[in-house]
Scaffold this motif. Structure first.
Motif, mmCIF file in Angstrom:
data_model
loop_
_atom_site.group_PDB
_atom_site.id
_atom_site.type_symbol
_atom_site.label_atom_id
_atom_site.label_comp_id
_atom_site.label_asym_id
_atom_site.label_seq_id
_atom_site.Cartn_x
_atom_site.Cartn_y
_atom_site.Cartn_z
ATOM 1 N N HIS A 82 2.946 2.225 58.183
ATOM 2 C CA HIS A 82 4.048 2.989 57.569
ATOM 3 C C HIS A 82 3.876 2.995 56.050
ATOM 4 O O HIS A 82 4.105 1.961 55.405
ATOM 5 C CB HIS A 82 5.389 2.325 57.889
ATOM 6 N N GLN A 85 6.748 1.696 53.626
ATOM 7 C CA GLN A 85 7.194 0.299 53.765
ATOM 8 C C GLN A 85 6.419 -0.674 52.881
ATOM 9 O O GLN A 85 6.398 -1.874 53.140
ATOM 10 C CB GLN A 85 7.147 -0.113 55.246
ATOM 11 N N LEU A 100 15.251 -3.190 60.708
ATOM 12 C CA LEU A 100 15.283 -1.757 60.380
ATOM 13 C C LEU A 100 16.497 -1.443 59.503
ATOM 14 O O LEU A 100 16.383 -0.787 58.465
ATOM 15 C CB LEU A 100 15.338 -0.911 61.664
ATOM 16 N N THR A 104 14.476 -1.677 56.121
ATOM 17 C CA THR A 104 13.586 -0.514 56.222
ATOM 18 C C THR A 104 14.299 0.789 55.896
ATOM 19 O O THR A 104 13.808 1.593 55.091
ATOM 20 C CB THR A 104 13.004 -0.470 57.647
ATOM 21 N N ARG A 207 10.474 8.659 65.692
ATOM 22 C CA ARG A 207 10.363 7.236 65.306
ATOM 23 C C ARG A 207 10.322 6.317 66.527
ATOM 24 O O ARG A 207 9.398 5.558 66.712
ATOM 25 C CB ARG A 207 11.550 6.855 64.419
ATOM 26 N N PHE A 208 11.365 6.397 67.361
ATOM 27 C CA PHE A 208 11.403 5.746 68.677
ATOM 28 C C PHE A 208 12.612 6.277 69.423
ATOM 29 O O PHE A 208 13.417 7.028 68.859
ATOM 30 C CB PHE A 208 11.332 4.225 68.616
ATOM 31 N N HIS A 235 6.968 4.442 68.672
ATOM 32 C CA HIS A 235 7.025 3.022 69.043
ATOM 33 C C HIS A 235 7.482 2.897 70.490
ATOM 34 O O HIS A 235 8.308 3.683 70.953
ATOM 35 C CB HIS A 235 8.004 2.277 68.141
ATOM 36 N N HIS A 274 2.908 -0.975 69.773
ATOM 37 C CA HIS A 274 3.401 -2.248 70.311
ATOM 38 C C HIS A 274 3.172 -2.444 71.812
ATOM 39 O O HIS A 274 2.372 -3.283 72.200
ATOM 40 C CB HIS A 274 4.856 -2.500 69.912
ATOM 41 N N SER A 299 2.574 -7.857 62.820
ATOM 42 C CA SER A 299 3.946 -7.394 62.957
ATOM 43 C C SER A 299 4.647 -8.097 64.117
ATOM 44 O O SER A 299 5.780 -8.570 63.993
ATOM 45 C CB SER A 299 3.950 -5.875 63.170
ATOM 46 N N ILE A 303 7.897 -10.142 63.020
ATOM 47 C CA ILE A 303 9.247 -9.706 63.443
ATOM 48 C C ILE A 303 9.670 -10.448 64.714
ATOM 49 O O ILE A 303 10.763 -10.233 65.223
ATOM 50 C CB ILE A 303 9.327 -8.173 63.639
ATOM 51 N N ASP A 327 0.555 -2.166 61.299
ATOM 52 C CA ASP A 327 1.993 -1.890 61.272
ATOM 53 C C ASP A 327 2.643 -2.408 59.985
ATOM 54 O O ASP A 327 3.820 -2.783 59.991
ATOM 55 C CB ASP A 327 2.705 -2.472 62.500
HETATM 56 N N1 GUN Z 1 10.558 0.796 65.659
HETATM 57 C C1 GUN Z 1 11.152 1.863 65.092
HETATM 58 N N2 GUN Z 1 10.843 1.974 63.796
HETATM 59 C C2 GUN Z 1 10.007 0.961 63.525
HETATM 60 C C3 GUN Z 1 9.322 0.553 62.334
HETATM 61 O O1 GUN Z 1 9.429 1.142 61.259
HETATM 62 N N3 GUN Z 1 8.546 -0.558 62.449
HETATM 63 C C4 GUN Z 1 8.406 -1.230 63.626
HETATM 64 N N4 GUN Z 1 7.615 -2.286 63.674
HETATM 65 N N5 GUN Z 1 9.037 -0.863 64.746
HETATM 66 C C5 GUN Z 1 9.822 0.222 64.690
#
Ligand code: GUN
Ligand code: ZN
Length: 445
Positions: A82, A85, A100, A104, A207-208, A235, A274, A299, A303, A327
């Motif tokens: 990203h 970031q 997030l 973020t 994004r997800f 993701h 992931h 990551s 996290i 990541d």
């Molecule tokens: N899931 C949705 N957005 C993100 C992100 O910016 N980073 C990560 N690691 N997971 C996410």
């Protein structure tokens, strides 16, 4: 009249991969030339072979950049990162959803400003070059401005990059939201502007599942159908709370993977970051559709998301195509060497081994294959684009000291590089044949 630039060649210990050592065995997986030479031409590798034979074919005015004792390899490839970031990396004390919200989304809102986006894009791509990464699959922000700034800087540097505007139309601050229709239109405009411009390629980037409505995921599928050669990146199955929230938002879906599947988002150009907590049915669908699972070890540890299962990903019944990635900024380093080191440690915690040869395959040819770009990048084969790095296993005092006991064993040297190495081990980087880091770059400046 100016005379044509003299031809450039790179001399050193040349190492390039031919295949996955986990499939072919070690010996057939790479080519190593103790005194090797790469002859560059028009941004590509014209020839690769023994220096002794090839030097004689060069004209007298050729410039030979000689790196005695160093390893010459294809530039590293990062399949998930990203760029907004760079000032989120190293944020304390949160797991995914809180991370997030707390860090973020705050930083990403700044990318509506083109000059901020341009400054960060410049920093980010410079940092990749310093770390020997010459290609990446990159998330921008929801703002088209962030995508324009990124691709403009990547074009200026002539780097091969894949990137896209993040799509998010719910569950985020207003400053980061688009709409299903607006996100579609903006993505389509950006694809027309950037996809296939020079070395740039576009990735549709929801994004997800948590930040897109059904309408937006449908729009993402429509973008893929309208532009069949773009990528998709998102993701998938990173964190247990995330997975539970997806279940609630999409009660009709059989699984997290099924959410994306329903909208036609799986396929050979789709990169899923992931993939830690997948059920067997999900892995089956990812395998059938030749989708790519991207392992992001720094990551996942930082996290606290979980331990990716590298062995399960190679399950013979439904093997997954694999990527390895930083990541960054959930990940804690820009360095693919540090990333390989953490991948090894995740393996240790699972009782699995990641041999150095396989790790370096993944950083180069493996990740090129994950992107379907193995004929352009990821190896030093003649005809490939000349994204080349020079690695020094004695770059630090600790590395030089450890190397005293590595006597000519390539695998041991690679393991020292990935375990102790970072940006300091990158002695030179070439992008499309042009030095951007190291002595030849310093001399040209
Ligand atoms: N899931 C949705 N957005 C993100 C992100 O910016 N980073 C990560 N690691 N997971 C996410
Ligand atoms: Zn990510």
């Amino acid at each position: 009249m100016t005379s044509p630039a003299p031809p450039v060649a790179i001399r050193g210990r040349v190492l390039t991969f031919l295949d996955d050592p986990a499939i072919t065995g070690d010996a057939a997986s790479y080519r190593y030339i103790e005194d090797g030479l790469l002859i560059l031409e028009n941004g590509c590798i014209r020839e690769a072979g023994e220096a002794g034979a090839l030097l004689a074919t060069l004209p007298p005015n050729a410039l030979v950049h000689h790196y005695p004792d160093a390893l010459v390899m294809a530039g590293f490839i990062d399949t998930h990162i990203h760029y907004p970031q760079t000032q989120v990396i190293a944020s304390y004390g949160a797991q995914l959803l809180d991370w997030l919200e707390t860090y973020t989304y705050v930083e990403e809102q700044k990318f509506s400003a083109p000059d901020h986006a341009a400054r960060i894009a410049d920093f980010f791509l410079g940092e990749l070059c310093r770390n020997g990464t010459t290609t990446a699959a990159v998330y921008c922000t929801v703002h088209s401005e962030s995508v324009d700034a990124f691709f403009a800087e990547s074009m200026r540097r002539n780097m091969r990059m894949i990137a896209g505007k993040v799509l998010m139309d719910r569950n985020a601050p207003p400053g980061l939201l688009d709409t299903a229709a607006g996100g579609y239109e903006e993505s389509q405009t950006l694809i027309a502007r950037w996809h296939g411009q020079g070395r740039q390629r576009y990735a549709v980037t929801p994004r997800f599942a948590l930040t897109s409505t059904q309408a937006q995921l449908e729009a993402a599928g429509a973008l893929l159908r309208a532009n069949p050669d773009v990528y998709l990146q998102t993701h998938l199955s990173e964190n247990p709370r995330e997975i539970e929230a997806v279940r609630k938002l999409f009660p009709k879906a059989r699984s997290y993977t099924d959410v994306y599947d329903r909208f036609g988002l799986l396929g050979p150009r789709s990169l899923f970051g992931h993939c830690i907590h997948l059920e067997e049915a999900e892995r089956t669908r990812l395998s059938e559709t030749e989708s790519v699972a991207v392992f992001c070890p720094t990551s996942n540890l930082f996290i606290g998301s979980g331990l990716f299962d590298l062995h399960q990903a190679r399950d013979r019944r439904f093997p997954l195509r694999l990527g390895l990635a930083t990541d960054m900024g959930g990940g804690t380093s820009y360095s693919m060497l540090r990333t390989a080191a953490e991948a090894y440690k995740v393996g240790q915690l699972r009782g699995q081994r990641l041999p150095a040869l396989r790790a370096f395959y993944m950083l180069t040819l493996g990740n090129a294959r994950a992107l379907g770009l193995e004929y352009q990048i990821g190896t030093l084969a003649s005809g490939s684009e000349a994204d080349v790095i020079v690695l020094d296993a004695r770059a630090t005092t600790a590395m030089a000291h450890r190397m005293e006991t590595v006597q000519g064993n390539l695998k041991d040297e690679l393991f020292v590089l990935m375990t102790l190495g970072d940006d300091r081990a990158i002695r030179a980087t070439y992008v499309a044949g042009t030095p951007v880091l190291g002595p030849a770059f310093n001399a040209s400046g």
